[in-house]
Design an enzyme around this catalytic site. Structure first.
Site, PDB file in Angstrom:
ATOM      1  N   ASP A  81      52.351  60.105  47.566  1.00  0.00           N
ATOM      2  CA  ASP A  81      51.607  58.896  47.005  1.00  0.00           C
ATOM      3  C   ASP A  81      50.649  59.257  46.138  1.00  0.00           C
ATOM      4  O   ASP A  81      50.186  60.617  46.338  1.00  0.00           O
ATOM      5  CB  ASP A  81      51.275  57.958  47.953  1.00  0.00           C
ATOM      6  CG  ASP A  81      51.187  56.535  47.433  1.00  0.00           C
ATOM      7  OD1 ASP A  81      52.193  55.697  47.920  1.00  0.00           O
ATOM      8  OD2 ASP A  81      50.424  56.157  46.566  1.00  0.00           O
ATOM      9  N   TYR A 124      59.821  45.607  33.623  1.00  0.00           N
ATOM     10  CA  TYR A 124      60.077  46.182  35.051  1.00  0.00           C
ATOM     11  C   TYR A 124      61.469  45.811  35.331  1.00  0.00           C
ATOM     12  O   TYR A 124      62.232  46.919  35.830  1.00  0.00           O
ATOM     13  CB  TYR A 124      59.096  45.029  35.881  1.00  0.00           C
ATOM     14  CG  TYR A 124      59.320  45.334  37.379  1.00  0.00           C
ATOM     15  CD1 TYR A 124      58.625  46.533  38.216  1.00  0.00           C
ATOM     16  CD2 TYR A 124      60.065  44.552  38.177  1.00  0.00           C
ATOM     17  CE1 TYR A 124      58.980  46.593  39.440  1.00  0.00           C
ATOM     18  CE2 TYR A 124      60.322  44.630  39.570  1.00  0.00           C
ATOM     19  CZ  TYR A 124      59.616  45.838  40.326  1.00  0.00           C
ATOM     20  OH  TYR A 124      59.595  45.725  41.574  1.00  0.00           O
ATOM     21  N   LYS A 148      64.067  48.888  36.651  1.00  0.00           N
ATOM     22  CA  LYS A 148      64.894  48.687  37.699  1.00  0.00           C
ATOM     23  C   LYS A 148      66.179  48.687  37.466  1.00  0.00           C
ATOM     24  O   LYS A 148      66.967  49.185  38.442  1.00  0.00           O
ATOM     25  CB  LYS A 148      64.418  47.312  38.558  1.00  0.00           C
ATOM     26  CG  LYS A 148      63.096  47.615  39.049  1.00  0.00           C
ATOM     27  CD  LYS A 148      63.039  48.790  40.261  1.00  0.00           C
ATOM     28  CE  LYS A 148      61.812  48.808  40.997  1.00  0.00           C
ATOM     29  NZ  LYS A 148      61.486  49.738  42.003  1.00  0.00           N
TER      30      LYS A 148
END
Ligand SMILES: [Zn+2]
Length: 657
Positions: free
Chosen positions: A439, A554, A558
């Site tokens: 991360d 977005y 995706k």
């Protein structure tokens, strides 16, 4: 070697013999050159009340499997000494029968199973008895002329005990050897290939006799300095291939760790040291963790060929030495040596890797010293086999319990500092996998739950292809391979109609939600191909099948990821790598949502926040845990025949069904 006895600390134990026993035991356990990981045992004799309150002459002996370094009073089992002494009068006693009788002799049914050396501890008349597998003393007994070396060093202060299988046989043998002994006239027993016993009514004297005997042996040995050798870490491809082959022979997945230090380098460079190490471990107790010998991989040798050779030798050995009724142990090495491989250890989890590594570190200098003394000669083949297949040793391993479902598997989870990634990482840890969490957020360094397999937190920005490759490499370096990948990192950008989206914002959204997945997948593919039942799950979105207005960058990212997963399933199927995705919707317990956003969205649809949260067919709020369970299932062996699929985790969306 110096005494660590501190009179003030000992005085703090008061007059309680068990407290002093715990203190002295921990001093022995604190020194790796004396005992490691459950090796050695200690006892004290004391009069204790039985359940009726009547005084009984008892032996309080270390429970089997307890570690001297951390032992507590509850780690000692009280046994009726008179019963143990009667058992010693038997001509023969099967080990399983001995264990049953020891249990019957126990004054406390809740106490741990006593050490298999309980009878020997009972036989020695002194109050305190200490037993270690001291490297220096055992190294002397493992050299040619070991008996003479011990005699020369200690004179008649110690009694030599030729190699004998521990347990009843060893206790009987020592009983015969010491039947007419004046116990005051000797300070210790030296057990060939095995270790040392000392004793005294005073706990300090029993402990310090041990230290003096070991110190004398250390002084008598030549200095053990590793010959200089260049650092040459083994290639990761070789490690991953060896891990996979070793796991196949073991019948269960294994992690692999490379040991790097001056002795390991010297060992990689020395064929003669490797050959010596093949002759057997320092003390037979180590066979439980190290196996009968390490596998060796020659220069340029195929990993599969090397480990097949090891397995063949193991099976031949079992056929030669095995007895009817014995079940053959898996023909897989616990450690591996070679000029390119270096020194590698294997095990299903972090703890077993640590233990095996600690034991291996003791073997290298000891075997080198043995060679310098004329030839490393640990216990012979038959003796080692007896210990390896001794039911009481096998029972020690059984006490450690069943392995969890993902033990020995290596997983990498991106976006593991929070939300869905964190939940996935926690479930994978729970299932026993070794997990690398990646991360940008440094909170990822902290494991999301109890760690059994292993945890590696990697802080990295995965929109940088170099950082993504380095993160994948870190996992492979730590555990020898990569089997499971959760490609999850991403972020939900602020919404806007497409005509208002700046090109820079578009690029940023695609970099975060599509490019980063490509970078991680690309770096992971070669390792997944070498993985054990490898699988990938990418975290997509309900938007793929049912796009919403205002979040098109977005949705496009995706949708791209979705197509990437389907295509990759085609490309990787020949290598047995399954690739799937999950498509969650409105997972509110993640960083993407806060109360204000939920309230604003709810208003837009004319709903209360509560109605908005449950705005799906099942009227159920979807949580990151729900997504993680779906991810885990797709990764697991429970789902062996699914690839190229996208699984909704959205509570049911009429537009997507
Ligand atoms: Zn022992």
């Amino acid at each position: 070697m110096e005494s660590l006895w501190n009179p003030d600390e000992a005085a703090a134990c008061g007059a309680d013999p068990l407290a002093l026993r715990v203190y002295g035991s921990r001093l022995l356990g604190a020194v790796p050159e004396l005992v490691l990981h459950g090796g050695g045992n200690t006892s004290v004799k004391a009069v204790v009340p039985d359940r009726w309150g009547d005084p009984v002459e008892a032996l309080l002996v270390k429970g089997s499997g307890f570690d001297l370094a951390t032992i507590v009073a509850e780690g000692f089992t009280p046994l009726r000494r008179t019963e143990l002494l009667r058992m010693l009068e038997l001509e023969e006693l099967e080990d399983e029968e001995m264990v049953l009788r020891l249990r019957l002799a126990s004054l406390d049914p809740a106490a741990p199973a006593p050490s298999v050396e309980a009878l020997l501890h009972a036989w020695i008349p002194a109050r305190y008895v200490d037993h270690t597998h001291a490297d220096a003393v055992v190294t002397l007994t493992n050299a040619p002329g070991g008996r003479e070396r011990i005699r020369e060093l200690y004179g008649r202060r110690v009694l030599w005990v030729p190699w004998t299988l521990p347990g009843f046989a060893l206790a009987r043998r020592i009983r015969e050897l010491t039947r007419n002994l004046d116990w005051e006239s000797v300070e210790g027993l030296v057990l060939e290939h095995h270790g040392v016993f000392t004793w005294h009514d005073d706990p300090r004297e029993s402990y310090e006799r041990m230290i003096r005997l070991v110190d004398a042996a250390e002084q008598a040995l030549p200095a053990a300095a590793p010959p200089p050798a260049p650092a040459a870490p083994s290639p990761l491809e070789l490690r991953a291939a060896l891990r996979r082959e070793a796991s196949r022979h073991a019948g269960r997945p294994q992690l692999l760790r490379a040991l790097e230090g001056p002795w390991e380098r010297a060992c990689a460079a020395s064929a003669s040291l490797q050959a010596a190490l093949e002759r057997g471990p320092l003390t037979p107790d180590h066979v439980l963790r190290l196996g009968w010998k390490p596998a060796r991989v020659g220069a340029g040798q195929e990993p599969g060929e090397a480990l097949e050779g090891f397995a063949r030798e193991s099976r031949e050995r079992f056929a030669r030495l095995g007895r009817p009724g014995l079940r053959e142990l898996p023909p897989a090495p616990r450690w591996i040596l070679g000029p390119e491989a270096g020194v590698l250890v294997l095990g299903p989890d972090r703890r077993s890797l640590d233990i095996t590594a600690d034991l291996v570190r003791r073997q290298l200098p000891a075997a080198a010293l043995g060679e310098a003394l004329g030839g490393w000669r640990p216990v012979d083949e038959a003796g080692l086999f007896d210990i390896e297949y001794w039911s009481l040793e096998q029972a020690k391993l059984r006490r450690e319990g069943e392995a969890p479902p993902l033990a020995g598997r290596v997983a990498l989870v991106t976006g593991a500092a929070s939300g869905i990634g964190r939940a996935c990482a926690r479930l994978l840890l729970e299932q026993g996998a070794a997990v690398a969490g990646v991360d940008r957020d440094p909170r990822v360094e902290e494991a999301p739950g109890p760690v059994r397999g292993g945890w590696l937190g990697v802080v990295a920005d995965l929109t940088d292809p170099g950082a993504a490759a380095a993160a994948v490499r870190a996992a492979v370096e730590t555990w020898g391979g990569l089997d499971l990948l959760v490609s999850n990192a991403g972020a939900f950008p602020p919404g806007a109609p497409l005509e208002e989206v700046e090109p820079e914002a578009w690029r940023r959204t695609l970099a975060l939600n599509l490019d980063s997945h490509f970078f991680v997948l690309r770096a992971a593919i070669p390792w997944l191909r070498l993985g054990i039942r490898p699988a990938v799950v990418a975290v997509g979105s309900r938007n793929v099948l049912a796009p919403g207005p205002g979040v098109l960058p977005y949705s496009a990212a995706k949708a791209g990821l979705h197509q990437l997963v389907r295509g990759l399933a085609l490309e990787l199927a020949p290598d047995g790598v399954r690739v799937n995705s999950v498509h969650p919707d409105k997972v509110f317990d993640t960083g993407a949502w806060d109360e204000a956003t939920v309230a604003a969205r709810a208003r837009r649809y004319g709903l209360s926040p509560e109605e908005y949260r449950r705005g799906n067919l099942l009227r159920r709020e979807v949580r990151s845990e729900d997504v993680a369970r779906a991810v885990l299932w797709l990764l697991s062996d429970a789902c062996p025949a699914t690839t190229g699929a996208g699984l909704p985790v959205d509570g049911g969306d009429p537009r997507a069904i």
